[in-house]
Design an enzyme around this catalytic site. Structure first.
Site, PDB file in Angstrom:
ATOM      1  N   GLU A   1       0.835  -1.225   0.000  1.00 44.70           N
ATOM      2  CA  GLU A   1       0.000   0.000   0.000  1.00 44.70           C
ATOM      3  C   GLU A   1       0.859   1.261   0.000  1.00 44.70           C
ATOM      4  OE1 GLU A   1      -2.866   0.140  -0.757  1.00 44.70           O
ATOM      5  OE2 GLU A   1      -3.389  -1.952  -0.461  1.00 44.70           O
TER       6      GLU A   1
HETATM    7  C1  LIG Z   1       2.851  -9.754   0.061  1.00 42.61           C
HETATM    8  C2  LIG Z   1       2.637  -8.647  -0.898  1.00 42.61           C
HETATM    9  C3  LIG Z   1       1.347  -8.309  -1.270  1.00 42.61           C
HETATM   10  C4  LIG Z   1       1.115  -7.296  -2.205  1.00 42.61           C
HETATM   11  N1  LIG Z   1      -0.167  -7.030  -2.634  1.00 42.61           N
HETATM   12  C5  LIG Z   1      -0.351  -6.214  -3.701  1.00 42.61           C
HETATM   13  C6  LIG Z   1      -1.635  -6.082  -4.314  1.00 42.61           C
HETATM   14  O1  LIG Z   1      -2.624  -6.661  -3.872  1.00 42.61           O
HETATM   15  N2  LIG Z   1      -1.740  -5.307  -5.418  1.00 42.61           N
HETATM   16  C7  LIG Z   1      -0.682  -4.639  -5.955  1.00 42.61           C
HETATM   17  O2  LIG Z   1      -0.844  -3.966  -6.950  1.00 42.61           O
HETATM   18  N3  LIG Z   1       0.550  -4.715  -5.364  1.00 42.61           N
HETATM   19  C8  LIG Z   1       0.741  -5.492  -4.276  1.00 42.61           C
HETATM   20  N4  LIG Z   1       1.975  -5.612  -3.703  1.00 42.61           N
HETATM   21  C9  LIG Z   1       3.060  -4.788  -4.186  1.00 42.61           C
HETATM   22  C10 LIG Z   1       3.411  -3.672  -3.205  1.00 42.61           C
HETATM   23  O3  LIG Z   1       2.398  -2.713  -3.183  1.00 42.61           O
HETATM   24  C11 LIG Z   1       4.790  -3.120  -3.608  1.00 42.61           C
HETATM   25  O4  LIG Z   1       5.740  -4.091  -3.203  1.00 42.61           O
HETATM   26  C12 LIG Z   1       5.074  -1.768  -2.981  1.00 42.61           C
HETATM   27  O5  LIG Z   1       4.241  -0.777  -3.521  1.00 42.61           O
HETATM   28  C13 LIG Z   1       6.533  -1.330  -3.198  1.00 42.61           C
HETATM   29  O6  LIG Z   1       6.955  -1.511  -4.512  1.00 42.61           O
HETATM   30  P1  LIG Z   1       8.277  -2.343  -4.791  1.00 42.61           P
HETATM   31  O7  LIG Z   1       8.226  -3.584  -3.985  1.00 42.61           O
HETATM   32  O8  LIG Z   1       8.453  -2.488  -6.251  1.00 42.61           O
HETATM   33  O9  LIG Z   1       9.440  -1.467  -4.215  1.00 42.61           O
HETATM   34  P2  LIG Z   1      10.231  -0.301  -4.968  1.00 42.61           P
HETATM   35  O10 LIG Z   1       9.258   0.661  -5.560  1.00 42.61           O
HETATM   36  O11 LIG Z   1      11.241  -0.902  -5.853  1.00 42.61           O
HETATM   37  O12 LIG Z   1      10.939   0.395  -3.736  1.00 42.61           O
HETATM   38  C14 LIG Z   1      12.126  -0.133  -3.112  1.00 42.61           C
HETATM   39  C15 LIG Z   1      12.578   0.840  -2.013  1.00 42.61           C
HETATM   40  O13 LIG Z   1      12.833   2.124  -2.575  1.00 42.61           O
HETATM   41  C16 LIG Z   1      12.054   3.121  -1.956  1.00 42.61           C
HETATM   42  N5  LIG Z   1      11.593   4.075  -2.973  1.00 42.61           N
HETATM   43  C17 LIG Z   1      11.083   3.816  -4.190  1.00 42.61           C
HETATM   44  N6  LIG Z   1      10.785   4.967  -4.824  1.00 42.61           N
HETATM   45  C18 LIG Z   1      11.098   5.961  -3.993  1.00 42.61           C
HETATM   46  C19 LIG Z   1      11.011   7.389  -4.059  1.00 42.61           C
HETATM   47  N7  LIG Z   1      10.518   8.008  -5.115  1.00 42.61           N
HETATM   48  N8  LIG Z   1      11.435   8.092  -2.993  1.00 42.61           N
HETATM   49  C20 LIG Z   1      11.919   7.482  -1.888  1.00 42.61           C
HETATM   50  N9  LIG Z   1      12.027   6.154  -1.778  1.00 42.61           N
HETATM   51  C21 LIG Z   1      11.612   5.404  -2.797  1.00 42.61           C
HETATM   52  C22 LIG Z   1      10.872   2.391  -1.328  1.00 42.61           C
HETATM   53  O14 LIG Z   1      10.351   3.097  -0.215  1.00 42.61           O
HETATM   54  C23 LIG Z   1      11.513   1.065  -0.931  1.00 42.61           C
HETATM   55  O15 LIG Z   1      12.148   1.204   0.314  1.00 42.61           O
HETATM   56  C24 LIG Z   1       2.227  -6.584  -2.733  1.00 42.61           C
HETATM   57  C25 LIG Z   1       3.521  -6.900  -2.323  1.00 42.61           C
HETATM   58  C26 LIG Z   1       3.736  -7.930  -1.451  1.00 42.61           C
HETATM   59  C27 LIG Z   1       5.149  -8.270  -1.085  1.00 42.61           C
END
Ligand SMILES: Cc1cc2nc3c(=O)[nH]c(=O)nc-3n(C[C@H](O)[C@H](O)[C@H](O)COP(=O)(O)OP(=O)(O)OC[C@H]3O[C@@H](n4cnc5c(N)ncnc54)[C@H](O)[C@@H]3O)c2cc1C
Length: 594
Positions: A440
């Site tokens: 989220e």
């Molecule tokens: C168990 C699980 C359930 C999930 N359920 C859903 C779902 O139902 N639907 C769905 O669509 N998604 C879902 N997700 C995805 C989840 O919402 C994403 O994992 C989350 O939004 C973060 O994206 P990412 O993992 O690609 O991390 P990234 O975007 O790659 O981020 C990696 C790190 O970089 C930081 N970061 C990235 N961009 C910035 C910025 N601009 N400024 C500062 N810091 C930044 C982040 O805070 C984080 O610490 C789920 C994930 C998991 C693991």
């Protein structure tokens, strides 16, 4: 195995004594919500949570989900629990009566959400996502879409999901690649792969209604070119009946650290039929409705597991005998004193309780503002309440889930080795709650939302809404006996006001200042907001005690409020110093420093 006793007394205290429900009096949702009805609903919700969902929590953790021939099978007992849950009408508790819901106020829904999440976070993902999808369709769907989709979702015959994430696109939704090709009949064919989709496939409901972000062929690049589509697992005809299978399937499910019984799916869309929801290229705005609601519920999820962890730790500390009290044996007849006598154990338990009950009060207070924002007849009231909700959404999402993790870990620490081995089951809280800080929108991104958007929104009016509520509380809290609460709260407010102004000034000079301050600022804000709720709770408890209606419950409220003010709130002093250290120590280090 862990226990779970729903905190009914605290819910009753908050709803009937702490909250000011006067502004809600004329809302349609309050017509049926008499104190007796609210109490009866809470009691029934507690029963379902304690007796149906909680016993399955460890089972779900042990068995996890299985993918068999493209279908996801949930652990033993989950299907029956879903049947009990839906037959009890719980999915429709706060939904629109026009579609079969009971129309009760949202803050009662938040209490339900806390209880079911504390009992079984994995199970709660299924109704949670369904409710989020309901909210989007209810808000942005056409009248015809609402008639076809909502009644079955309100009943719990159909479930819902939210499909944003793709392999190359997490936080940065501008990178979405999933395509939507317009068809002559007004529908769209959806092509692409989404990953980590919670509840993407399961065997609980007859149909699954996916809300999917995708791009039209001529869409502008970035976030301005994203549209929202409703893509059911089984196509839905004009009468709202599910028919043939749509071209969407689950490719695989993830193995993960916690919440093993909530399926996390790779969803493959191979020309699946979808319908546009809302306007073309405005999909992100629609999805934000769901994401904002989901962010509040994710915060409640964190709080819920903190609450469960805290009550298990407190029960353990009363029974586990180790060592003697520093001031001399408290139970000389026993081989040792219960660990509850040790200051460090008391510190952990009181910190946990002060955070949990402070967050619960802030969550439910915000639930009332959400109700006013959505339903009040007066536009000025709606706008004012909306500002509070907008400001608190990132705080509740990030801080409550941080609290979830902190308190789950404190709970394990209180248990010692018994917490680390799996027998007591409390390590499941540590694993299950951890994802709430990530999904989220990560907590880092919530903090950026707070400083980057909410701090400056509406020329400062959004920020000011908190200070207005705070001033209102201080104005009416005049009993000198409460000075030990109002004093530290007033000081924290001033500190927050000055830190806000400092960040505002610095970030116009260098945007990295906002990013560097964001996480500490969010925590400082959250702790000050908890001081607001603890001052309010202490005032109610003191009034009762002064009126000769005291009880151990009210005394515990005062003791916990006192602990919060003296032992938790001072953290804001350190956060203030960190904020004012500025971006230099973060941005200046050479690459080799990482
Ligand atoms: C168990 C699980 C359930 C999930 N359920 C859903 C779902 O139902 N639907 C769905 O669509 N998604 C879902 N997700 C995805 C989840 O919402 C994403 O994992 C989350 O939004 C973060 O994206 P990412 O993992 O690609 O991390 P990234 O975007 O790659 O981020 C990696 C790190 O970089 C930081 N970061 C990235 N961009 C910035 C910025 N601009 N400024 C500062 N810091 C930044 C982040 O805070 C984080 O610490 C789920 C994930 C998991 C693991």
């Amino acid at each position: 195995m862990p226990i779970y006793n729903a905190p009914l007394q605290d819910f009753r205290f908050l709803i009937h004594e702490y909250l000011d429900l006067e502004p809600c009096r004329d809302l349609e949702s309050m017509a049926e919500a008499t104190p007796d009805v609210i109490d009866a609903v809470l009691e029934e919700a507690a029963k379902v949570s304690e007796e149906v969902l909680q016993p399955l929590n460890a089972v779900g953790d042990r068995e996890g989900c299985r993918l068999e021939d493209g279908e996801v099978r949930l652990p033993t007992g989950f299907k029956d629990a879903w049947r009990v849950y839906t037959e009890g009408g719980w999915p429709g508790l706060t939904c629109d009566p026009e579609y079969g819901g009971q129309g009760l106020p949202g803050f009662v829904g938040l209490a339900l959400s806390e209880m079911i999440n504390a009992a079984n976070a994995s199970f709660s993902a299924y109704p949670g996502l369904t409710h989020g999808a309901y909210e989007v369709l209810h808000h942005y769907g056409t009248a015809e879409q609402k008639q076809r989709f909502l009644p079955a979702m309100v009943e719990g015959r159909w479930a819902g999901t939210m499909n944003l994430t793709e392999p190359q696109c997490g936080t940065d939704l501008g990178l979405i690649r999933t395509r939507a090709e317009p068809q002559d009949d007004g529908t769209y064919r959806i092509h692409g792969t989404k990953i980590w989709i919670t509840a993407g496939e399961h065997d609980l409901a007859d149909n699954i209604v996916h809300l999917v972000l995708a791009r039209l062929p001529d869409a502008p690049a970035g976030t301005r070119g994203i549209s929202l589509f409703v893509v059911p697992k089984f196509n839905v005809d004009a009468e709202g009946s599910a028919g043939e299978r749509n071209a969407v399937r689950c490719g695989s499910i993830e193995h993960k650290m916690g919440q093993s019984a909530s399926s996390t799916c790779e969803m493959i869309f191979e020309g699946a039929v979808g319908e546009l929801v809302g306007e073309e290229n405005r999909g992100l705005a629609c999805m934000f409705t769901m994401m904002n609601a989901a962010r509040l519920v994710t915060g409640i999820q964190g709080l819920a597991m903190a609450s469960a962890a805290q009550q298990n730790a407190a029960a353990f500390a009363r029974e586990r005998l180790q060592g003697r009290a520093l001031s001399g044996p408290r139970f000389p007849d026993k081989p040792a004193d219960p660990i509850l006598v040790h200051p460090d154990v008391r510190r952990m338990l009181l910190t946990s309780r002060a955070l949990v009950e402070g967050c619960r009060a802030l969550g439910i207070y915000t639930g009332v503002q959400l109700e006013l924002e959505r339903r009040h007849a007066d536009e000025t009231v709606r706008i004012g309440a909306g500002r509070w909700v907008a400001l608190m959404t990132p705080i509740i999402k990030a801080f409550f889930t941080d609290v979830g993790s902190e308190v789950a870990n404190l709970g394990m620490q209180v248990h010692g080795g018994a917490g680390y081995v799996t027998d007591t089951g409390v390590e499941q809280f540590v694993r299950d709650v951890r994802i709430t800080q990530i999904y989220e929108g990560t907590n880092g991104v919530q903090a950026l939302d707070l400083v980057g958007r909410k701090l400056i929104a509406d020329s400062g009016a959004t920020l000011k809404s908190f200070f207005d509520h705070a001033a209102g509380l201080l104005e009416k809290t005049t009993d000198p006996a409460l000075e030990e609460f109002t004093g530290p709260f007033r000081e924290a407010l001033e500190r927050l006001q000055q830190a806000s102004a400092w960040i505002y000034g610095e970030m116009s000079r260098d945007p990295n200042e906002a990013g560097a301050a964001s996480a500490d600022y969010l925590r400082m804000f959250a702790l000050t907001a908890l001081a607001f709720t603890w001052t309010g709770q202490a005032a109610v408890a003191q009034r009762r005690i002064t009126a000769g209606e005291g009880s151990a419950f009210y005394q515990a409220k005062l003791d916990t409020a006192r602990y919060f003010m003296r032992r938790v709130l001072p953290e804001t002093l350190g956060l203030d110093a960190k904020i004012r250290a500025g971006a230099g120590p973060i941005m200046d280090p050479v690459d080799e420093a990482f």
